[in-house]
Design an enzyme around this catalytic site. Sequence first.
Site, short mmCIF file in Angstrom:
data_model
loop_
_atom_site.label_atom_id
_atom_site.label_comp_id
_atom_site.label_asym_id
_atom_site.label_seq_id
_atom_site.Cartn_x
_atom_site.Cartn_y
_atom_site.Cartn_z
N ALA A 40 1.76 3.37 -2.12
CA ALA A 40 1.35 4.58 -2.83
C ALA A 40 0.08 5.20 -2.25
CB ALA A 40 1.14 4.25 -4.32
N PHE B 146 -2.24 3.90 15.47
CA PHE B 146 -0.84 4.04 15.88
C PHE B 146 -0.58 5.40 16.55
CE2 PHE B 146 -0.01 0.66 12.68
CZ PHE B 146 0.80 -0.17 13.45
N GLY C 130 0.83 -1.20 0.00
CA GLY C 130 0.00 0.00 0.00
C GLY C 130 0.86 1.25 0.00
N LYS D 80 -2.43 6.81 0.94
CA LYS D 80 -2.25 7.99 1.80
C LYS D 80 -1.33 7.66 2.98
CE LYS D 80 -6.85 8.55 2.12
NZ LYS D 80 -7.30 7.67 1.01
N MET D 81 -1.61 6.56 3.66
CA MET D 81 -0.76 6.16 4.80
C MET D 81 0.57 5.61 4.30
SD MET D 81 -1.70 6.58 7.93
CE MET D 81 -1.07 5.24 8.95
N HIS E 194 -14.44 10.31 10.05
CA HIS E 194 -13.30 10.10 9.14
C HIS E 194 -13.56 10.73 7.78
CE1 HIS E 194 -11.98 7.06 12.06
NE2 HIS E 194 -10.79 7.17 11.49
N LYS F 269 -12.72 6.52 3.28
CA LYS F 269 -12.51 5.35 4.14
C LYS F 269 -13.40 4.20 3.72
CE LYS F 269 -11.94 4.00 8.96
NZ LYS F 269 -10.73 3.25 8.64
N GLY G 293 -11.61 0.91 12.85
CA GLY G 293 -10.92 -0.06 13.71
C GLY G 293 -10.74 0.50 15.11
N1 LIG Z 1 -3.63 1.88 12.25
C1 LIG Z 1 -3.60 3.18 12.01
O1 LIG Z 1 -3.09 3.98 12.80
C2 LIG Z 1 -4.18 3.68 10.73
C3 LIG Z 1 -4.77 2.80 9.89
N2 LIG Z 1 -5.28 3.21 8.71
C4 LIG Z 1 -5.77 2.14 7.84
O2 LIG Z 1 -4.78 1.96 6.83
C5 LIG Z 1 -5.40 1.48 5.65
C6 LIG Z 1 -4.98 2.35 4.47
O3 LIG Z 1 -5.52 3.63 4.62
P1 LIG Z 1 -5.25 4.79 3.55
O4 LIG Z 1 -3.79 4.91 3.30
O5 LIG Z 1 -6.02 5.94 4.02
O6 LIG Z 1 -5.95 4.17 2.26
P2 LIG Z 1 -5.60 4.40 0.71
O7 LIG Z 1 -6.83 4.00 -0.02
O8 LIG Z 1 -5.06 5.76 0.50
O9 LIG Z 1 -4.45 3.34 0.41
C7 LIG Z 1 -4.70 1.98 0.33
C8 LIG Z 1 -3.60 1.31 -0.42
O10 LIG Z 1 -3.92 -0.08 -0.51
C9 LIG Z 1 -3.60 -0.54 -1.79
N3 LIG Z 1 -4.45 -1.66 -2.24
C10 LIG Z 1 -5.79 -1.67 -2.40
N4 LIG Z 1 -6.18 -2.87 -2.88
C11 LIG Z 1 -5.07 -3.60 -3.04
C12 LIG Z 1 -4.82 -4.91 -3.51
N5 LIG Z 1 -5.83 -5.69 -3.91
N6 LIG Z 1 -3.56 -5.35 -3.53
C13 LIG Z 1 -2.54 -4.57 -3.11
N7 LIG Z 1 -2.71 -3.30 -2.66
C14 LIG Z 1 -3.95 -2.83 -2.63
C15 LIG Z 1 -3.86 0.65 -2.70
O11 LIG Z 1 -3.02 0.46 -3.81
P3 LIG Z 1 -3.41 0.96 -5.27
O12 LIG Z 1 -2.80 2.33 -5.30
O13 LIG Z 1 -2.72 -0.04 -6.11
O14 LIG Z 1 -4.91 0.94 -5.36
C16 LIG Z 1 -3.42 1.83 -1.84
O15 LIG Z 1 -2.07 2.13 -2.04
C17 LIG Z 1 -6.90 1.47 5.94
O16 LIG Z 1 -7.30 0.18 6.34
C18 LIG Z 1 -7.04 2.43 7.10
O17 LIG Z 1 -8.16 2.17 7.90
C19 LIG Z 1 -5.25 4.50 8.34
C20 LIG Z 1 -4.70 5.44 9.15
C21 LIG Z 1 -4.13 5.10 10.43
O1 LIG Z 2 -8.84 5.10 7.59
C1 LIG Z 2 -8.29 5.94 8.35
O2 LIG Z 2 -7.97 7.06 7.97
C2 LIG Z 2 -8.01 5.53 9.73
N1 LIG Z 2 -8.22 4.31 10.06
C3 LIG Z 2 -7.98 3.73 11.34
C4 LIG Z 2 -9.28 3.23 11.93
O3 LIG Z 2 -10.10 2.64 11.21
O4 LIG Z 2 -9.48 3.38 13.13
C5 LIG Z 2 -7.17 4.61 12.25
C6 LIG Z 2 -7.46 6.06 12.13
O5 LIG Z 2 -8.69 6.30 12.71
C7 LIG Z 2 -7.42 6.51 10.67
#
Ligand SMILES: NC(=O)C1=CN([C@@H]2O[C@H](COP(=O)(O)OP(=O)(O)OC[C@H]3O[C@@H](n4cnc5c(N)ncnc54)[C@H](OP(=O)(O)O)[C@@H]3O)[C@@H](O)[C@H]2O)C=CC1
Ligand SMILES: O=C(O)C1=N[C@H](C(=O)O)C[C@H](O)C1
EC number: 1.17.1.8
Length: 267
Positions: free
Chosen positions: A13, A129, A11, A15-16, A156, A160, A166
């Site tokens: 590329a 995190f 992932g 946002k995270m 959010h 999302k 989560g």
């Molecule tokens: N634990 C924490 O503190 C946090 C957790 N999150 C979680 O992190 C995750 C990502 O969030 P965010 O960055 O906002 O989401 P984005 O949609 O911006 O990024 C998701 C990434 O997943 C990739 N992806 C999607 N489908 C596939 C696949 N089939 N195979 C491989 N890669 C794939 C996408 O790649 P592609 O560009 O190829 O589509 C993209 O790069 C979410 O589950 C979110 O809830 C978010 C923030 C904080």
């Molecule tokens: O998708 C997000 O952006 C985030 N996802 C996590 C969640 O589902 O709790 C963490 C944070 O809230 C950001």
Amino acid sequence: MTQTIKVAITGAAGKMGQEAVRMVTSTPHFQLVAAIDRENDGKLLSEIEGMPSVDVKMYNDLHRAFTEQDVDVLIDLTNPLVGRKHMEIAFEHGVRPVVGTTGFNEKDVEELSRIAEEKNLGAIIAPNFAIGAILMMKFSQMAARYLPDVEIIEMHHDKKMDAPSGTAVKTAQMISEVREPKQQGNPEEKEELQGAKGAEFDGMRIHSVRLPGLVAHQEVLFGGIGQTLTIRHDSIDRTSFMPGIRLAVETVMKLDLLVYGLENIIE
Ligand SMILES: NC(=O)C1=CN([C@@H]2O[C@H](COP(=O)(O)OP(=O)(O)OC[C@H]3O[C@@H](n4cnc5c(N)ncnc54)[C@H](OP(=O)(O)O)[C@@H]3O)[C@@H](O)[C@H]2O)C=CC1
Ligand SMILES: O=C(O)C1=N[C@H](C(=O)O)C[C@H](O)C1
């Protein structure tokens, strides 16, 4: 001397993922060895706009990335559909996963814990995190002992994929561990518009708000006789999650089981 930890990111590329790439490449004792996303197979990260100018190879196939590169830790920031698969592939290759992806259910966590135990490999799944969010959850757990009537409102950005977040589920789980079992509200109440009361978790309610302009926010509301208490956390920028991911990457190298929740490694 601190050991260099070799990291791959799925992932990368997203946002995270982009934020994690910046964090890993700017941490002296981390080395980014592979970036996985579906679009840019064979390119170098430095060729992608907005990415740091490092010559790290990009892959669209995690097996191939693990075969070609020596990887210690996989950071997964994708979505619940593929996040679990990525963890299983990591275990297969002896790589320790640090997973921020949300949307795993209790059964997923149980099954993945079993695999980690069988393989003797550390793993961390953390729904949030950000240290402030961990404190919000812990303070909420503390408050619920005294004020068992609870509503969680998570807010959010509108891209999302999972609801509830989560973090909201983890908060409800942590509260449930200490709260006296209770069905809240008026037992005779009728929901005139479906969904108006939110989702139900052990008698508590969770409400999910999705709007452009938001990043990640949560309020935990407690009601008591003649009083309310609100505990709120706001992530106004995704950099808020990076110190927690860095700590998880360092910690997972010392683990031989799966840990669910950052609160369990920051004591
Ligand atoms: N634990 C924490 O503190 C946090 C957790 N999150 C979680 O992190 C995750 C990502 O969030 P965010 O960055 O906002 O989401 P984005 O949609 O911006 O990024 C998701 C990434 O997943 C990739 N992806 C999607 N489908 C596939 C696949 N089939 N195979 C491989 N890669 C794939 C996408 O790649 P592609 O560009 O190829 O589509 C993209 O790069 C979410 O589950 C979110 O809830 C978010 C923030 C904080
Ligand atoms: O998708 C997000 O952006 C985030 N996802 C996590 C969640 O589902 O709790 C963490 C944070 O809230 C950001």
